[in-house]
Design a protein around this motif. Structure first.
Motif, PDB file in Angstrom:
ATOM      1  N   CYS A  20      -7.807  -2.452   2.145  1.00  0.00           N
ATOM      2  CA  CYS A  20      -7.111  -3.334   3.086  1.00  0.00           C
ATOM      3  C   CYS A  20      -7.507  -2.994   4.515  1.00  0.00           C
ATOM      4  CB  CYS A  20      -5.602  -3.173   2.928  1.00  0.00           C
ATOM      5  SG  CYS A  20      -5.008  -3.570   1.283  1.00  0.00           S
ATOM      6  N   PRO A  25      -1.235  -5.952   4.550  1.00  0.00           N
ATOM      7  CA  PRO A  25      -0.279  -5.064   3.861  1.00  0.00           C
ATOM      8  C   PRO A  25      -0.993  -4.186   2.846  1.00  0.00           C
ATOM      9  CG  PRO A  25      -0.033  -7.345   3.131  1.00  0.00           C
ATOM     10  CD  PRO A  25      -1.030  -7.361   4.245  1.00  0.00           C
ATOM     11  N   PRO A  27      -1.130  -1.863  -0.648  1.00  0.00           N
ATOM     12  CA  PRO A  27      -0.504  -1.925  -1.974  1.00  0.00           C
ATOM     13  C   PRO A  27       0.686  -0.965  -2.044  1.00  0.00           C
ATOM     14  CG  PRO A  27      -2.877  -1.566  -2.148  1.00  0.00           C
ATOM     15  CD  PRO A  27      -2.519  -1.424  -0.712  1.00  0.00           C
ATOM     16  N   GLU A  28       1.610  -1.250  -2.924  1.00  0.00           N
ATOM     17  CA  GLU A  28       2.826  -0.441  -3.040  1.00  0.00           C
ATOM     18  C   GLU A  28       2.547   1.001  -3.466  1.00  0.00           C
ATOM     19  OE1 GLU A  28       4.204  -1.805  -7.493  1.00  0.00           O
ATOM     20  OE2 GLU A  28       4.621  -3.157  -5.809  1.00  0.00           O
ATOM     21  N   TRP A  29       1.409   1.255  -4.072  1.00  0.00           N
ATOM     22  CA  TRP A  29       1.097   2.607  -4.534  1.00  0.00           C
ATOM     23  C   TRP A  29       0.510   3.485  -3.433  1.00  0.00           C
ATOM     24  CZ3 TRP A  29      -4.144   2.738  -3.967  1.00  0.00           C
ATOM     25  CH2 TRP A  29      -4.846   1.555  -4.145  1.00  0.00           C
ATOM     26  N   LEU A  31       1.308   5.492  -0.206  1.00  0.00           N
ATOM     27  CA  LEU A  31       2.423   6.037   0.557  1.00  0.00           C
ATOM     28  C   LEU A  31       2.032   6.108   2.026  1.00  0.00           C
ATOM     29  CD1 LEU A  31       3.430   8.965  -1.821  1.00  0.00           C
ATOM     30  CD2 LEU A  31       4.279   6.611  -1.802  1.00  0.00           C
ATOM     31  N   GLN A  32       3.009   5.947   2.905  1.00  0.00           N
ATOM     32  CA  GLN A  32       2.743   5.961   4.348  1.00  0.00           C
ATOM     33  C   GLN A  32       3.859   6.728   5.038  1.00  0.00           C
ATOM     34  OE1 GLN A  32       2.142   2.070   6.062  1.00  0.00           O
ATOM     35  NE2 GLN A  32       2.710   2.764   8.094  1.00  0.00           N
ATOM     36  N   GLN A  42       7.499  12.306   0.344  1.00  0.00           N
ATOM     37  CA  GLN A  42       7.413  11.080  -0.459  1.00  0.00           C
ATOM     38  C   GLN A  42       6.640  11.301  -1.755  1.00  0.00           C
ATOM     39  OE1 GLN A  42       6.312   7.269   1.270  1.00  0.00           O
ATOM     40  NE2 GLN A  42       6.629   8.172   3.309  1.00  0.00           N
ATOM     41  N   TYR A  97      -1.771   8.013   5.278  1.00  0.00           N
ATOM     42  CA  TYR A  97      -1.698   7.233   4.052  1.00  0.00           C
ATOM     43  C   TYR A  97      -2.170   8.110   2.901  1.00  0.00           C
ATOM     44  CZ  TYR A  97      -1.769   3.773   7.744  1.00  0.00           C
ATOM     45  OH  TYR A  97      -1.502   3.076   8.889  1.00  0.00           O
ATOM     46  N   ALA A  99      -2.639   8.209  -1.491  1.00  0.00           N
ATOM     47  CA  ALA A  99      -2.608   7.525  -2.780  1.00  0.00           C
ATOM     48  C   ALA A  99      -3.084   8.493  -3.852  1.00  0.00           C
ATOM     49  CB  ALA A  99      -3.493   6.287  -2.765  1.00  0.00           C
TER      50      ALA A  99
END
Length: 182
Positions: A20, A25, A27-29, A31-32, A42, A97, A99
């Motif tokens: 991205c 936006p 992806p939901e997977w 983390l930020q 998190q 970020y 993942a």
């Protein structure tokens, strides 16, 4: 396992995070968090260990080296830029970020056994009438036991497909280089 990929905001602004661009936006997977500690919370990982890891990485990245994984040393790492600094730079600007990543395959290795006419052969090396294979489905004329990289199977796939088509059509010359009059 588990393993993670970690990026900072500077990378997100300059290129991609999880495919991205900045402003799109995530992806939901992915983390930020504004801080590494917040990211660790998190993810459920040790915040102090993450901080130490990033500090060590940043010290080496500032020098353009990665003694742990040798990122930035291969041609593939610097393809398009020729500069390890484009691949390897300190992570300093939040938000960060994270993942979780897992091993995966890029392609296949192996497949149906074929002969030089692209015919699939049985366990006795006898051609199975009317059955041909090329590319990733073929153990020969495809990647074989190794996979050299993205696109590496295209040439052999096209060649063996050509051989298969000529043989199936009954052409006398079924080699990749047609003989005169064939």
């Amino acid at each position: 396992m588990p393993a993670y990929t970690l990026s900072d905001h500077a990378l997100r602004e300059a290129g991609f995070v999880a495919g991205c661009r900045a402003g799109e936006p995530l992806p939901e997977w992915v983390l930020q968090a504004d801080t590494l500690e917040g990211l660790a919370v998190q993810a459920g990982i040790n915040a102090a260990a993450l901080q130490r890891t990033v500090e060590r990485f940043n010290r080496h990245a500032a020098q353009g080296r990665d003694p742990d994984y040798h990122r930035g040393e291969s041609l593939m790492d610097t393809l398009g830029s020729g500069d390890a600094a484009d691949t390897l730079r300190p992570l300093t600007e939040g938000p960060y970020y994270l993942a979780e990543i897992s091993p995966a395959d890029l392609g296949t290795s192996g497949g149906l056994r074929v002969n030089g006419k692209a015919q699939v052969v049985d366990v006795f090396d006898q051609p199975i009438p009317g059955l041909y294979a090329s590319g990733n489905t073929a153990g020969v004329g495809g990647p074989g036991a190794l996979y050299g990289g993205g696109g590496g199977t295209l040439g052999p796939a096209m060649t063996f497909a050509y051989i298969a088509a000529r043989h199936a059509a009954g052409a006398e010359a079924y080699s990749a280089v047609p003989r005169e009059g064939a």
